[in-house]
Design a protein around this motif. Structure first.
Motif, PDB file in Angstrom:
ATOM      1  N   PRO B   6      16.748 -13.495  30.425  1.00 43.69           N
ATOM      2  CA  PRO B   6      16.574 -13.773  29.144  1.00 43.69           C
ATOM      3  C   PRO B   6      14.810 -14.338  28.938  1.00 43.69           C
ATOM      4  CG  PRO B   6      18.583 -14.768  29.365  1.00 43.69           C
ATOM      5  CD  PRO B   6      17.935 -14.122  30.629  1.00 43.69           C
ATOM      6  N   LYS B   7      14.326 -13.909  27.728  1.00 44.80           N
ATOM      7  CA  LYS B   7      12.797 -14.387  27.399  1.00 44.80           C
ATOM      8  C   LYS B   7      12.509 -15.716  27.659  1.00 44.80           C
ATOM      9  CE  LYS B   7       8.882 -14.064  24.498  1.00 44.80           C
ATOM     10  NZ  LYS B   7       8.653 -13.581  23.090  1.00 44.80           N
ATOM     11  N   THR B   9      12.929 -17.280  30.721  1.00 46.37           N
ATOM     12  CA  THR B   9      13.604 -17.792  32.034  1.00 46.37           C
ATOM     13  C   THR B   9      13.199 -16.902  33.026  1.00 46.37           C
ATOM     14  OG1 THR B   9      15.470 -16.094  31.761  1.00 46.37           O
ATOM     15  CG2 THR B   9      15.560 -18.486  30.269  1.00 46.37           C
ATOM     16  N   PHE B  10      13.541 -17.207  34.170  1.00 44.48           N
ATOM     17  CA  PHE B  10      13.080 -16.763  35.299  1.00 44.48           C
ATOM     18  C   PHE B  10      14.147 -16.726  36.511  1.00 44.48           C
ATOM     19  CE2 PHE B  10      11.959 -21.034  35.278  1.00 44.48           C
ATOM     20  CZ  PHE B  10      12.454 -21.517  36.552  1.00 44.48           C
ATOM     21  N   GLU B  64      13.812 -27.434  19.446  1.00 46.34           N
ATOM     22  CA  GLU B  64      13.754 -26.603  20.741  1.00 46.34           C
ATOM     23  C   GLU B  64      14.852 -26.841  21.421  1.00 46.34           C
ATOM     24  OE1 GLU B  64      10.993 -28.944  22.731  1.00 46.34           O
ATOM     25  OE2 GLU B  64       8.997 -28.458  21.698  1.00 46.34           O
ATOM     26  N   PHE B 111      16.949 -27.528  29.194  1.00 46.96           N
ATOM     27  CA  PHE B 111      16.830 -26.187  28.321  1.00 46.96           C
ATOM     28  C   PHE B 111      15.877 -26.682  27.176  1.00 46.96           C
ATOM     29  CE2 PHE B 111      20.488 -26.064  30.990  1.00 46.96           C
ATOM     30  CZ  PHE B 111      20.476 -24.558  31.467  1.00 46.96           C
ATOM     31  N   TYR B 113      13.787 -24.425  23.885  1.00 43.29           N
ATOM     32  CA  TYR B 113      13.525 -23.320  23.292  1.00 43.29           C
ATOM     33  C   TYR B 113      11.917 -23.411  23.040  1.00 43.29           C
ATOM     34  CZ  TYR B 113      13.504 -19.052  20.624  1.00 43.29           C
ATOM     35  OH  TYR B 113      13.023 -17.389  20.219  1.00 43.29           O
ATOM     36  N   ARG B 122      11.793 -21.647  29.290  1.00 35.59           N
ATOM     37  CA  ARG B 122      12.852 -22.014  28.560  1.00 35.59           C
ATOM     38  C   ARG B 122      13.933 -22.971  29.349  1.00 35.59           C
ATOM     39  NH1 ARG B 122      12.547 -17.298  23.611  1.00 35.59           N
ATOM     40  NH2 ARG B 122      10.587 -17.967  23.251  1.00 35.59           N
ATOM     41  N   HIS B 123      14.064 -22.615  30.442  1.00 37.19           N
ATOM     42  CA  HIS B 123      14.912 -23.334  31.280  1.00 37.19           C
ATOM     43  C   HIS B 123      13.982 -23.863  32.545  1.00 37.19           C
ATOM     44  CE1 HIS B 123      16.102 -20.891  34.976  1.00 37.19           C
ATOM     45  NE2 HIS B 123      15.118 -20.160  34.401  1.00 37.19           N
TER      46      HIS B 123
END
Lengths: 419, 419
Positions: B6-7, B9-10, B64, B111, B113, B122-123
């Motif tokens: 998801p955008k 995140t990695f 967020e 987390f 946003y 985002r995480h």
């Protein structure tokens, strides 16, 4: 009012939390020695990943996922299991175009909205391992052996290993049809009849006695395996036997996720109440293609860290007293002593000796109570007179023996005593 | 099509993932030596916990958070930070009624946003520490020293420590009023003017040059500290100096969460782009009461594991080649050799030697390529003729030297070579 952890979730607190960390490390250690590398994926993923990868017809996807939109309207889901995320990461980063198999392990929380009961929570902690990109029975056997070694290294003696083969895309359709024909003739409720058409294997897993009683004569997948699946399964079994890993053939073993093919296994334990599985896994040769990737025959497992802890508890392996929080505890009397003790404790830590001290201006009595509760073997008592003499009273809390040690020698003296 | 994380995140993948695990361990090690115990709380909590504990007016809570209802309609939120959860767990399980301070550490994902950018995801993965239930400047200093030691143990030389005091409930109101009066006289946009009334300290943190230019003469909290806060802050500073931990007074340092009082600090690094903080924390004496608990003066910090890794990269500390995945790699030729190699590799692992082998029926060339890519120092080559002679060819992949070793002696011979 005060706040509680959300229903079905829990906290790990000391000293149990330290032991559960040790359980996790023990389950991971065999994987490291076998060349599995660490992977960490996000806690949530695109919802569609699990719908495709786990299967829309499964209870997990249809009833148990935590799904929510992010602020841009993307549908996200807290991971209900680890394999789909790992396969997604492998494909996204092209790991599958390098040396195969890709061997990975992970550790983290997973989330299923289930009825809360002993050993079954809405978040649970797993250690998982995946070997991706090779069709080789030795790889299935390797993972099973590594899982068994992890449990054994914790002293667990009552973990049983069940194995089965679910066949592959060549032989499973015929078995599925035979099973459906058998099941359609039984006296079952409407929901179960519907399941026969969508995923008949899962009916075999129905725990209700009135269903089990009717399943006695059900066709078994082992009797329908094609030659390739049969010899593959024989090779896995024979490598397990050669490795000295005991197992039981369980021709009824199926698993709740749609992606399994061929080798399927579960580690079970009798001490966990209605939830007996402490881990399980299998081969999932079709999953990569279900996710839009190339063929990538793979095998993996996940072991429950929380459940392994409960199994150890059931076997009485956690009985010994909790180890001390620190080895040494400082008891300073007065402001100057407090400042000096702060530096002394810091010096001990630098020397690799775990140490704490009384905070909050406690008097001798309160500070000695803190020393006792810390589980420390030694207390260091520092008053104004000691400070003037550049010395400290070293008290052995087991024997109550007390000796004076020059401040400059405390670390050296303790190093000899606490190792 | 294929799936992506998801955008914002990695994924952490080998070999970087192994190093980031080592970073985490290095940040935790000083805490263990200081008697902090591990706590693990759920990834999500009752949304109200963060609204109350972090503050409804903060960006974190208002913009967020990942908030969603569970299937029973409870509002849950993925934790945007760790402290509120830890305080909740301490209160729920009554840890605060035992020996104080309660010292805890945690590690896990959080987390928010936020707009995705370098070093801001985002995480994100933090190691956190909390010492709850004592008002003692030595405890503030202890935590700061332990954080600094963690960074130093990784070889980082460019981490700067900024410290400030935000006063307490006695002196902060007067300062707040003085600051509001000053800010109301400035030329600011409407949003910022609104912020003056809700949380004026946060205006000091506004990064826009046109705002910063006007803040030159703003009143500083250090000039408004009451005597108790002043001497508390002096004691923290003097313990840091005595411990040899360099710091800079930063009278403008405020933090984005509402619960901080007195000691506030940040670890910053120049190599991280626009996000310079690698960690930070402070005292939060009022948080427990905000959550419905008794007074529980506490102090804590959180260090960013991902950002610490980036800081190490910026300082060139990650340059050396990745270590090998395993020490030994098995190259079996033929089916019987494969079965024997499976057991041999298993035996090596049991002896503590990391080992892998070629899977998937690869020939000599493919298997030797696997040996090279694994980073192993030694290959074990086992052909049908070797098998008949109960021996294996041991090849040093650095020198290409090859010797024959009896199968029964391989583990012993290798133990001497790989340690």
């Amino acid at each position: 009012m005060s706040f509680q952890a959300p229903k079905g979730t829990f906290d790990w607190l000391p000293p149990r939390s330290e032991r559960v960390l040790a359980v996790r490390e023990a389950l991971v250690a065999p994987l490291r020695l076998a060349g599995y590398g660490y992977v960490e994926t996000p806690v949530f993923e695109d919802t569609e990943l699990f719908k495709r990868g786990v299967g829309e017809s499964t209870d997990v996807v249809s009833k148990e996922m935590y799904t929510f939109p992010d602020r841009a309207g993307r549908s996200l889901t807290l991971r209900p299991e680890g394999t789909a995320s790992v396969v997604r990461a492998v494909l996204q980063h092209n790991l599958h175009t390098g040396q195969l198999p890709v061997k990975l392990w992970y550790s983290g929380s997973q989330f299923r909205y289930e009825r809360a009961q002993k050993g079954r929570y809405r978040h649970f902690w797993q250690v998982g391992a995946e070997a991706l990109g090779s069709e080789d029975p030795a790889l299935d056997a390797e993972l099973i052996v590594l899982g068994a070694r992890g449990f054994a290294s914790l002293g667990l003696r009552q973990v049983r290993l069940l194995v089965n083969s679910l066949g592959d895309k060549n032989c499973r359709p015929a078995y599925r049809a035979a099973l459906q024909e058998f099941l359609r003739g039984l006296d079952l409720d409407e929901d179960t009849r519907a399941r026969i058409e969508i995923n008949p294997l899962r009916v075999l897993d129905d725990k209700r006695p009135e269903v089990q009683a009717q399943l006695t004569g059900a066709p078994l997948v082992v009797d329908h395996l094609c030659a390739a699946c049969k010899s593959y399964h024989e090779e896995v079994r024979s490598l397990l036997t050669a490795s000295g890993v005991a197992f039981e053939d369980d021709p009824r073993l199926v698993r709740g996720l749609d992606y399994y093919t061929r080798t399927t296994f579960e580690f079970v334990h009798g001490g966990l109440g209605s939830q007996s599985a402490v881990g399980g896994g299998g081969r999932y040769d079709g999953l990569s293609e279900m996710l839009g990737g190339p063929p990538l025959p793979s095998v993996g497992w996940a072991l429950g860290v929380d459940r392994t802890y409960l199994a150890m508890e059931a076997e009485g392996l956690l009985d010994e007293a909790a180890p001390g929080r620190v080895q040494v505890y400082g008891v300073p009397l007065g402001d100057d002593a407090r400042r000096r003790m702060f530096l002394l404790v810091s010096e001990l830590r630098e020397a690799g000796i775990s140490a704490d001290m009384a905070f909050g201006g406690k008097g001798l009595k309160g500070a000695m109570k803190g020393a006792d509760r810390s589980g420390a073997r030694f207390a260091l008592i520092l008053g104004e007179r000691d400070l003037a003499a550049e010395a400290v009273q070293l008290k052995d809390l087991t024997t109550a023996e007390q000796t004076e040690v020059p401040l400059a020698q405390v670390a050296d003296v303790l190093k000899g005593k606490v190792q």
